[in-house]
Design an enzyme around this catalytic site. Structure first.
Site, PDB file in Angstrom:
ATOM      1  N   GLN A   1      -7.072  11.125  -8.954  1.00  0.00           N
ATOM      2  CA  GLN A   1      -8.196  11.583  -8.000  1.00  0.00           C
ATOM      3  C   GLN A   1      -7.745  12.804  -7.357  1.00  0.00           C
ATOM      4  O   GLN A   1      -6.737  12.884  -6.989  1.00  0.00           O
ATOM      5  CB  GLN A   1      -8.209  10.481  -7.006  1.00  0.00           C
ATOM      6  CG  GLN A   1      -9.450  10.694  -5.939  1.00  0.00           C
ATOM      7  CD  GLN A   1      -9.555   9.750  -4.842  1.00  0.00           C
ATOM      8  OE1 GLN A   1      -8.779   9.869  -3.777  1.00  0.00           O
ATOM      9  NE2 GLN A   1     -10.373   8.690  -4.942  1.00  0.00           N
TER      10      GLN A   1
ATOM     11  N   TYR B   1     -14.178  13.657   3.446  1.00  0.00           N
ATOM     12  CA  TYR B   1     -13.400  14.713   2.812  1.00  0.00           C
ATOM     13  C   TYR B   1     -14.073  15.757   2.570  1.00  0.00           C
ATOM     14  O   TYR B   1     -15.355  15.694   2.483  1.00  0.00           O
ATOM     15  CB  TYR B   1     -12.415  13.879   1.785  1.00  0.00           C
ATOM     16  CG  TYR B   1     -11.409  13.079   2.494  1.00  0.00           C
ATOM     17  CD1 TYR B   1     -10.393  13.276   3.486  1.00  0.00           C
ATOM     18  CD2 TYR B   1     -11.254  11.880   1.800  1.00  0.00           C
ATOM     19  CE1 TYR B   1      -9.767  12.308   4.071  1.00  0.00           C
ATOM     20  CE2 TYR B   1     -10.093  10.936   2.291  1.00  0.00           C
ATOM     21  CZ  TYR B   1      -9.440  10.897   3.425  1.00  0.00           C
ATOM     22  OH  TYR B   1      -8.679  10.085   3.759  1.00  0.00           O
TER      23      TYR B   1
ATOM     24  N   GLY C   1      -8.488  -2.822  -4.188  1.00  0.00           N
ATOM     25  CA  GLY C   1      -7.340  -2.106  -3.557  1.00  0.00           C
ATOM     26  C   GLY C   1      -6.334  -2.598  -2.870  1.00  0.00           C
ATOM     27  O   GLY C   1      -5.240  -2.758  -3.667  1.00  0.00           O
ATOM     28  N   ARG C   2      -6.188  -3.000  -1.711  1.00  0.00           N
ATOM     29  CA  ARG C   2      -5.338  -3.366  -0.997  1.00  0.00           C
ATOM     30  C   ARG C   2      -4.721  -4.810  -1.212  1.00  0.00           C
ATOM     31  O   ARG C   2      -3.586  -5.116  -1.221  1.00  0.00           O
ATOM     32  CB  ARG C   2      -5.616  -3.251   0.793  1.00  0.00           C
ATOM     33  CG  ARG C   2      -5.862  -2.129   1.266  1.00  0.00           C
ATOM     34  CD  ARG C   2      -6.403  -2.365   2.471  1.00  0.00           C
ATOM     35  NE  ARG C   2      -7.756  -2.458   2.600  1.00  0.00           N
ATOM     36  CZ  ARG C   2      -8.293  -3.284   3.863  1.00  0.00           C
ATOM     37  NH1 ARG C   2      -7.444  -3.960   4.496  1.00  0.00           N
ATOM     38  NH2 ARG C   2      -9.634  -3.429   3.563  1.00  0.00           N
TER      39      ARG C   2
ATOM     40  N   CYS D   1      -3.622 -10.226   0.747  1.00  0.00           N
ATOM     41  CA  CYS D   1      -3.812  -9.213   1.630  1.00  0.00           C
ATOM     42  C   CYS D   1      -4.525 -10.012   3.042  1.00  0.00           C
ATOM     43  O   CYS D   1      -5.724 -10.515   2.717  1.00  0.00           O
ATOM     44  CB  CYS D   1      -4.726  -8.078   1.217  1.00  0.00           C
ATOM     45  SG  CYS D   1      -5.214  -6.842   2.396  1.00  0.00           S
TER      46      CYS D   1
ATOM     47  N   CYS E   1      -4.598  -6.608   7.736  1.00  0.00           N
ATOM     48  CA  CYS E   1      -3.886  -6.242   9.035  1.00  0.00           C
ATOM     49  C   CYS E   1      -3.855  -4.802   9.104  1.00  0.00           C
ATOM     50  O   CYS E   1      -3.563  -4.130  10.165  1.00  0.00           O
ATOM     51  CB  CYS E   1      -2.623  -6.779   9.286  1.00  0.00           C
ATOM     52  SG  CYS E   1      -1.392  -6.222   8.097  1.00  0.00           S
TER      53      CYS E   1
ATOM     54  N   ALA F   1       8.961 -16.583   7.298  1.00  0.00           N
ATOM     55  CA  ALA F   1      10.214 -15.947   7.005  1.00  0.00           C
ATOM     56  C   ALA F   1      11.050 -17.109   6.106  1.00  0.00           C
ATOM     57  O   ALA F   1      11.527 -16.578   5.144  1.00  0.00           O
ATOM     58  CB  ALA F   1      10.785 -15.851   8.281  1.00  0.00           C
TER      59      ALA F   1
ATOM     60  N   GLU G   1      12.060 -28.612   6.907  1.00  0.00           N
ATOM     61  CA  GLU G   1      11.128 -28.292   7.902  1.00  0.00           C
ATOM     62  C   GLU G   1      10.701 -29.830   8.562  1.00  0.00           C
ATOM     63  O   GLU G   1      10.565 -30.754   8.062  1.00  0.00           O
ATOM     64  CB  GLU G   1       9.576 -27.990   6.926  1.00  0.00           C
ATOM     65  CG  GLU G   1       8.431 -27.943   7.947  1.00  0.00           C
ATOM     66  CD  GLU G   1       8.606 -27.011   9.026  1.00  0.00           C
ATOM     67  OE1 GLU G   1       8.445 -27.837  10.460  1.00  0.00           O
ATOM     68  OE2 GLU G   1       8.882 -25.855   8.990  1.00  0.00           O
TER      69      GLU G   1
ATOM     70  N   LYS H   1     -10.053 -15.244  11.106  1.00  0.00           N
ATOM     71  CA  LYS H   1      -8.566 -14.988  10.805  1.00  0.00           C
ATOM     72  C   LYS H   1      -8.403 -15.923   9.302  1.00  0.00           C
ATOM     73  O   LYS H   1      -7.435 -16.356   8.785  1.00  0.00           O
ATOM     74  CB  LYS H   1      -7.520 -15.759  11.540  1.00  0.00           C
ATOM     75  CG  LYS H   1      -7.403 -15.036  12.717  1.00  0.00           C
ATOM     76  CD  LYS H   1      -7.308 -13.356  12.680  1.00  0.00           C
ATOM     77  CE  LYS H   1      -5.991 -13.204  12.450  1.00  0.00           C
ATOM     78  NZ  LYS H   1      -5.424 -11.665  12.233  1.00  0.00           N
TER      79      LYS H   1
END
Length: 647
Positions: free
Chosen positions: A103, A174, A319-320, A343, A346, A393, A412, A430
Site C-alpha cells: 500500500q 490522507y 483487519g484487527r 478482537c 479496545c 491472566a 478456580e 460489550k
C-alpha cells in the site's frame, strides 16, 4: 458452518487467491527507521500468511521521506536500497501461498510537523485537519507532478521486489483522499475544482504504474465511500469515483470509510456492530464490474460469510481480528472458529501507535513481538504447573505453559471460568469482550494437557497434592470501597453488584469513579432510563482509553443525558445525596443521589501469596493479584512469565 464463500478461491485481475480473506493495511511501525523491511515486520506478516490469509496488504508505505512519513518506523519504497529487504518480505509471504500488495501512501494534512523533522506539513490545499490541528502548506503544481512520479517509482520498486501489486491509499483523509474530496481540495489548477481535476492525480498515477509495471501487475485503490463529514465525499460521489477508476484500468477497489475528523468510522470502537457499513460495499459493488474488497469491522467468520453471501463484496477485509489472532483463517478452515482469539475493539493497538510505539494487541501479547516469541522453548515434558485463578491472566498463563509442554492444573473456586471478564462483559455494548472470554475458555477446556478444577479452593495442601514445579497466582481483584461516612448505607452498592444484577439502583444515581468500569456502568444505567451523574476526582474521565473510544462513549452520554462531574472527590454519603469536594478549590457541594454506585477499580486479592511463597520455590503473581490493571496488563504478564518459566 462450512464457510463455502469465505474459503472459496478468488481472482483479482491476473492474481489467483486461495480464499476470500484479505488482511488490509494497518500501520505497524515495525520496519527500520530508514524504511527497510527488517525481521520484525517480515515475521509479523509471515505469521499472518502462515495463518492462512489469502491476501496481505502491507502497512502504509511511504513513497517519499521528506513530507510523506506518517509513523516513526514506517515501511518505505523510495530508495533502491530498500528493494532487497522488500524482496525478503514478499518471499516469506509467498511461501505460504499468500499474495501480497504494497500500500502506497502519503499522509498529507493528517500529519504532524514533528513526524517530518519540523517541516510544515503539506496538502492539496491549506485546510487544517481539526484533529492534528496543524495548518498545511498547499502543494505547488510541480510538487503534485513529482508526487505522481514518487508513487509510480514506489510501484516499480514493489514489482522489482516481487510484490503482486500495489494499493493506492486514497481513503481515510490522507493525501490522495484529500485530492478527491471537495472538503479538502480547494485548488484552482489542473488538480482541483471539477470532479475531473480532483481525480486527475490518481488517474496519472494509475496510468504511470500501468505503463511501467505492465498489465499483469495488480493495482488496487482504497477509497472512503463516505467521509462522514459535512461537505465531504458521500456515497453517491464515491460511486462515480469507483466507476472512473474502473475505466482507468485498476483491478480492484477496496472500500472503507471516514477521515480523521470522523475517526470512529475508520477504526471502530467496540460499540460498532460487525457489518455496520455493509451498504457502502454493496453500492460500490453494484456500480462496477471489477472485484470489491470491503472493510466491515469483521471479527467472526460467520459475519464474513454472510457478507459474501449477500453480495456486499467479493473479498472481506479482516483487519484487527488478524492482530488478535494470526491464525484466524486457519482456525476457521479447521472448524475451530470458537477458538479464534477475538478482537475486543479496545483500540489499544492504535493507542500504541499514537504514542510513538509499534503495534501491539491487548489480547495477543505476541503481536508485534513475533521475533521475540519466535522460538518458544518447549521443555515442559509434562511437568505439572499450578495456576490459581481462572480469569484472563490465569487462562493465558495456562495456554502459554501448555504450548511449552507443561501440564497446567488450573484451580478456580467458582463453578465457571472467566474471572473478572464475567463482570466486564456485562455492560452495554460489550459483546466482543464476551466473545473473547468464550474463546479463551474454549481453548483452555479443549487443550488436552490442561486440567481445570472448578469449585476448587486452592489451599497450599491442595496445590501440594499436584506436586507442581511452579505456582502462578492469578486470583484477581476485589472492588475498592472507600471508608467514608455513609458507605455502609442500604443505598450504596458496587458496580460489580449492579452489573451482575445482584442489586438494582433506583431514583437518581451517582456513579463514583470515571475509569473504564465507571464509564461503562453509568452508560448501562443510562440506557435503562436512570438519571445518572458520573463523578471523577481527576480532571478527565476514561484514563487509558484510546481517544476515539472515549469520544464515542461521550457521544452516547450526550444522547442519554448523563452528566459528568470531574475534579470532584466523594467525601460522604447520606440518604438522598452525596457530599463532594472540588480537588482544585476545596469547595464542597451536595449532589442529589438516591443510589450511589462505587466504581473505583479493584485492589489485589493476594492473601494467598505469602503462604505459597513460604511453601514453594517457584511462585509468580499475575494480573490484578499483582496490581490492578487492564486486560493487556494481565495477558502480557501471563504470556511473558509463562514463556520464560524454567526456559
Amino acid at each position: 458452518m462450512a464457510y463455502e464463500k469465505l474459503l472459496a478461491r478468488g481472482k483479482i485481475g491476473s492474481m489467483n487467491l486461495k480464499n476470500r480473506v484479505v488482511m488490509p493495511a494497518m500501520g505497524v511501525s515495525l520496519a527500520q527507521q530508514n524504511g527497510e523491511a527488517n525481521e520484525h515486520i517480515i515475521r509479523y506478516y509471515e505469521e499472518r500468511a502462515k495463518g492462512g490469509v489469502g491476501l496481505i496488504i502491507t502497512e502504509i508505505t511511504r513513497v517519499e521521506p521528506v513530507f510523506g512519513t506518517a509513523i516513526p518506523n514506517q515501511l518505505g519504497a523510495y530508495e533502491l536500497g530498500q528493494v532487497p529487504h522488500l524482496e525478503r518480505l514478499a518471499e516469506r509471504v509467498h511461501k505460504y501461498g499468500t499474495k501480497i500488495l504494497m500500500q502506497l501512501q502519503h499522509p498529507g494534512r493528517e500529519n504532524k510537523s514533528a513526524m517530518i523533522g519540523g517541516r510544515q506539513i503539506v496538502a492539496p490545499s491549506a485546510v487544517m485537519c481539526k484533529v492534528t490541528q496543524e495548518m498545511p502548506r498547499e502543494l505547488t503544481t510541480e510538487e503534485c507532478e513529482d508526487l505522481v512520479k514518487a508513487f509510480v517509482r514506489g510501484a516499480v520498486f514493489a514489482k522489482m521486489a516481487g510484490f503482486d501489486g500495489v494499493e493506492l491509499h486514497a481513503a481515510h483523509g490522507y493525501l490522495l483522499c484529500e485530492f478527491l474530496s471537495p472538503y479538502t481540495n480547494k485548488r484552482t489548477d489542473k488538480y482541483g475544482g471539477s470532479f475531473e481535476n480532483r481525480i486527475r492525480i490518481l488517474q496519472e498515477m494509475i496510468q504511470g504504474i500501468r505503463a511501467m509495471c505492465g498489465p499483469q501487475f495488480i493495482i488496487s485503490v482504497r477509497i472512503s465511500a463516505d467521509e462522514f463529514v459535512e461537505g465531504g465525499l458521500k456515497l453517491e460521489d464515491s460511486i462515480e469515483i469507483a466507476k472512473c477508476l474502473e475505466k482507468c484500468g485498476i483491478d480492484v477497489i477496496n472500500v472503507s470509510s471516514g477521515i480523521y475528523e470522523s475517526s470512529t468510522t475508520i477504526v471502530e470502537p467496540a460499540s460498532f456492530a460487525q457489518g455496520w457499513k455493509r451498504h457502502l460495499g454493496t453500492a460500490i459493488k453494484k456500480a462496477v464490474q471489477i472485484p470489491v474488497i470491503a472493510a466491515n469491522n469483521i471479527k467472526d467468520p460467520d459475519v464474513a460469510e454472510e457478507l459474501l453471501e449477500s453480495d456486499v463484496c467479493d473479498f472481506v477485509a479482516v483487519g484487527r481480528a488478524h492482530l488478535a489472532d494470526p491464525n484466524w483463517v486457519k482456525k476457521t478452515k479447521e472448524g475451530r472458529a470458537d477458538e479464534i482469539n477475538k478482537c475486543i475493539g479496545c483500540l489499544y493497538c492504535f493507542g500504541c501507535l499514537s504514542e510513538g510505539g509499534h503495534i501491539k494487541c491487548a489480547v495477543n501479547p505476541r503481536c508485534g513481538r513475533e521475533v521475540e516469541y519466535a522460538d518458544v522453548v518447549k521443555n515442559g515434558d509434562g511437568r505439572k504447573v499450578a495456576i490459581i485463578g481462572g480469569g484472563p491472566a490465569g487462562m493465558q498463563a495456562a495456554l502459554t505453559l501448555s504450548e511449552r509442554g507443561f501440564a497446567p492444573v488450573l484451580f478456580e473456586k467458582a463453578d465457571h471460568l472467566g474471572g473478572q471478564l464475567n463482570v466486564a462483559d456485562k455492560p452495554l455494548l460489550k459483546e466482543k469482550l464476551g466473545a473473547y472470554k468464550d474463546s479463551l475458555i474454549a481453548r483452555v477446556t479443549k487443550a488436552e494437557n490442561i486440567e481445570v478444577k472448578l469449585n476448587c479452593e486452592a489451599t497450599v495442601d491442595a496445590v501440594k497434592a499436584v506436586n507442581p514445579v511452579g505456582v502462578f497466582i492469578a486470583t484477581g481483584g476485589t472492588p475498592i470501597v472507600p471508608q467514608i461516612p455513609g458507605i455502609d448505607g442500604a443505598n450504596v452498592m458496587t458496580a460489580e453488584d449492579v452489573l451482575l444484577g445482584k442489586k438494582t439502583p433506583t431514583g437518581k444515581v451517582a456513579v463514583i469513579g470515571g475509569g473504564i468500569t465507571g464509564l461503562e456502568t453509568a452508560e448501562t444505567l443510562g440506557d435503562k432510563g436512570c438519571q445518572v451523574t458520573l463523578v471523577e476526582m481527576m480532571k478527565e474521565v476514561g484514563r487509558g482509553l484510546y481517544k476515539s473510544v472515549l469520544v464515542d462513549t461521550m457521544m452516547r452520554y450526550q444522547k442519554m443525558g448523563i452528566e459528568v462531574k470531574t475534579c470532584e472527590r466523594l467525601m460522604s454519603i447520606d440518604q438522598g445525596s452525596v457530599t463532594l469536594e472540588n480537588t482544585e478549590t476545596k469547595a464542597t457541594t451536595k449532589l442529589e443521589a438516591d443510589t450511589v454506585v462505587i466504581a473505583l477499580g479493584v485492589r489485589p486479592v493476594n492473601q494467598l501469596v505469602e503462604p505459597f511463597f513460604d511453601n514453594f520455590d517457584e511462585v509468580f503473581v499475575l494480573g490484578d493479584a499483582d496490581r490492578s490493571g487492564r486486560i493487556v496488563d494481565a495477558t502480557f504478564a501471563a504470556n511473558g512469565l509463562g514463556s520464560t518459566f524454567l526456559a
